[in-house]
Design an enzyme around this catalytic site. Sequence first.
Site, PDB file in Angstrom:
ATOM      1  N   HIS A   1       0.849  -1.192   0.000  1.00 37.40           N
ATOM      2  CA  HIS A   1       0.000   0.000   0.000  1.00 37.40           C
ATOM      3  C   HIS A   1       0.879   1.234   0.000  1.00 37.40           C
ATOM      4  O   HIS A   1       1.831   1.337   0.771  1.00 37.40           O
ATOM      5  CB  HIS A   1      -0.907   0.046   1.228  1.00 37.40           C
TER       6      HIS A   1
ATOM      7  N   SER B   1      -7.848   3.669   9.099  1.00 42.58           N
ATOM      8  CA  SER B   1      -8.564   3.630   7.823  1.00 42.58           C
ATOM      9  C   SER B   1      -7.835   2.744   6.819  1.00 42.58           C
ATOM     10  O   SER B   1      -8.419   1.855   6.196  1.00 42.58           O
ATOM     11  CB  SER B   1      -8.712   5.053   7.268  1.00 42.58           C
TER      12      SER B   1
ATOM     13  N   ARG C   1     -15.134  12.434   7.360  1.00 40.80           N
ATOM     14  CA  ARG C   1     -13.920  13.168   7.730  1.00 40.80           C
ATOM     15  C   ARG C   1     -13.516  14.148   6.637  1.00 40.80           C
ATOM     16  O   ARG C   1     -13.019  15.245   6.910  1.00 40.80           O
ATOM     17  CB  ARG C   1     -12.779  12.186   7.992  1.00 40.80           C
TER      18      ARG C   1
ATOM     19  N   LYS D   1      -8.825  -1.783   5.892  1.00 39.15           N
ATOM     20  CA  LYS D   1      -9.073  -2.354   4.560  1.00 39.15           C
ATOM     21  C   LYS D   1      -8.023  -3.402   4.214  1.00 39.15           C
ATOM     22  O   LYS D   1      -8.335  -4.441   3.625  1.00 39.15           O
ATOM     23  CB  LYS D   1      -9.095  -1.241   3.514  1.00 39.15           C
TER      24      LYS D   1
ATOM     25  N   ASP E   1     -15.448   2.163   7.504  1.00 38.81           N
ATOM     26  CA  ASP E   1     -14.378   3.080   7.092  1.00 38.81           C
ATOM     27  C   ASP E   1     -14.827   3.948   5.921  1.00 38.81           C
ATOM     28  O   ASP E   1     -14.511   5.140   5.868  1.00 38.81           O
ATOM     29  CB  ASP E   1     -13.129   2.302   6.712  1.00 38.81           C
TER      30      ASP E   1
END
Length: 444
Positions: A95, A198, A183, A202, A176
């Site tokens: 990620h 967050s 947010r 995932k 999320d």
Amino acid sequence: MNASVHSATDRAFHDVVSIIRAKRDGHALSDAQIDWVIAGFTRGEVADEQMAALAMAVVWRGMTRAETDRWTAAMIASGSRMDFTDLPRPTVDKHSTGGVGDKITLPLAPLVAACGAAVPQLSGRGLGHTGGTLDKLESIPGWRADLEPARMREILADPAIGAVVCAAGADLAPADKRLYALRDVTGTVESIPLIASSIMSKKIAEGTGALVLDVKVGSGAFMKERAHADELATAMVEIGTDAGLRTVALVTAMDTPLGRTAGNALEVAESVEVLAGGGPADVVELTLALAREMLLAAGIDGIDPADRLADGTAMDRWRAMIAAQGGDPDAALPRARHTEVIRAPEAGVLTRMDAMAVGLTAWHLGAGRAKQGDPVSAGAGVEMHVKPGDSVGVGDALFTLHFDDERQDEEGRFNRAGRELAGAWEIGADAPQAVPLILDRIGD
């Protein structure tokens, strides 16, 4: 509304208020409080304004490691969780927190698959100045981002493929998704615990066996300061470790764009160059560094990913991966209808190229979107002919802007992009000091 329902609603209201007050006053929330508020928010029993107030309290007061772990677990529990433990090869994912020209996932996923791992890469779309992996891949004719879980599993298990890049299903950490949207419009994005939970909710729900994080820092990254990037990387590694997921993070520089392109089809073409054994040195360096970390995390020894780039195996996996998701790896990529070359007004050395300004330029040209759901131009973007440290002569090409819109008026996309790019670069007499691409490694 009958009395019992009214009483339950009143109790829920007061329970949320007590949780907001507790966090506002600096107290750590209990596991039960976190579980209850996340579940209630997912079901619609906790109002948006209440969750926004709680998020703001978290921004101001923070969360402990235990709270962040539980918050992450509660968001995972709000939906389904994928499981790839029965696959015949270890799974590992990457990620990135996002940056300008960050096309690393495209060559990385097939490269790591070519080395013996399965790569279940759930990616997203671009917003603002950072490009989205799915937007880039959708510039390939026929390629589709949405896959059924069964088809995803088939591709990962296929010994000739082993990598998937696709959109996350709606039932993956739905809390999320709701909280992120809230947010974004309430000024509560900038919270390390909320950002970390967050991302990690995932990734853990995705079911990968190991995870490597690329946390970017600099003008073109979400995190502008090194200390904040280190804090975020550490928080995410801690969440993954506490959840039993082997997690490591690289902190990487993002003051200058990665590679020589920023834009969807432009970045796909550059990624194919890397898979063919060429491509910009910085893209190759980071791709190989992340590949080596992913193989280490997956427990795969004795394979150098550089060899898989050199012998064509990674390219074979790329072609198979694209075809498995409906794309044509031989099809011509989209091209913008217009180009404009920005040339050097003087001779010297390029001393600076600001990643944020280049990213915003690509956005204004049509490569990005201002809000979710906006269309993007597959061919739009910025091509960078030189990078900091390169010598230039008078009239040499610095940038080529690719765009579809005609320059019809002062507020046209091209004109906005040109104004953005005007302050993105400098030419001087001396080469700038070299900055390492990889700044730190956090985790086991």
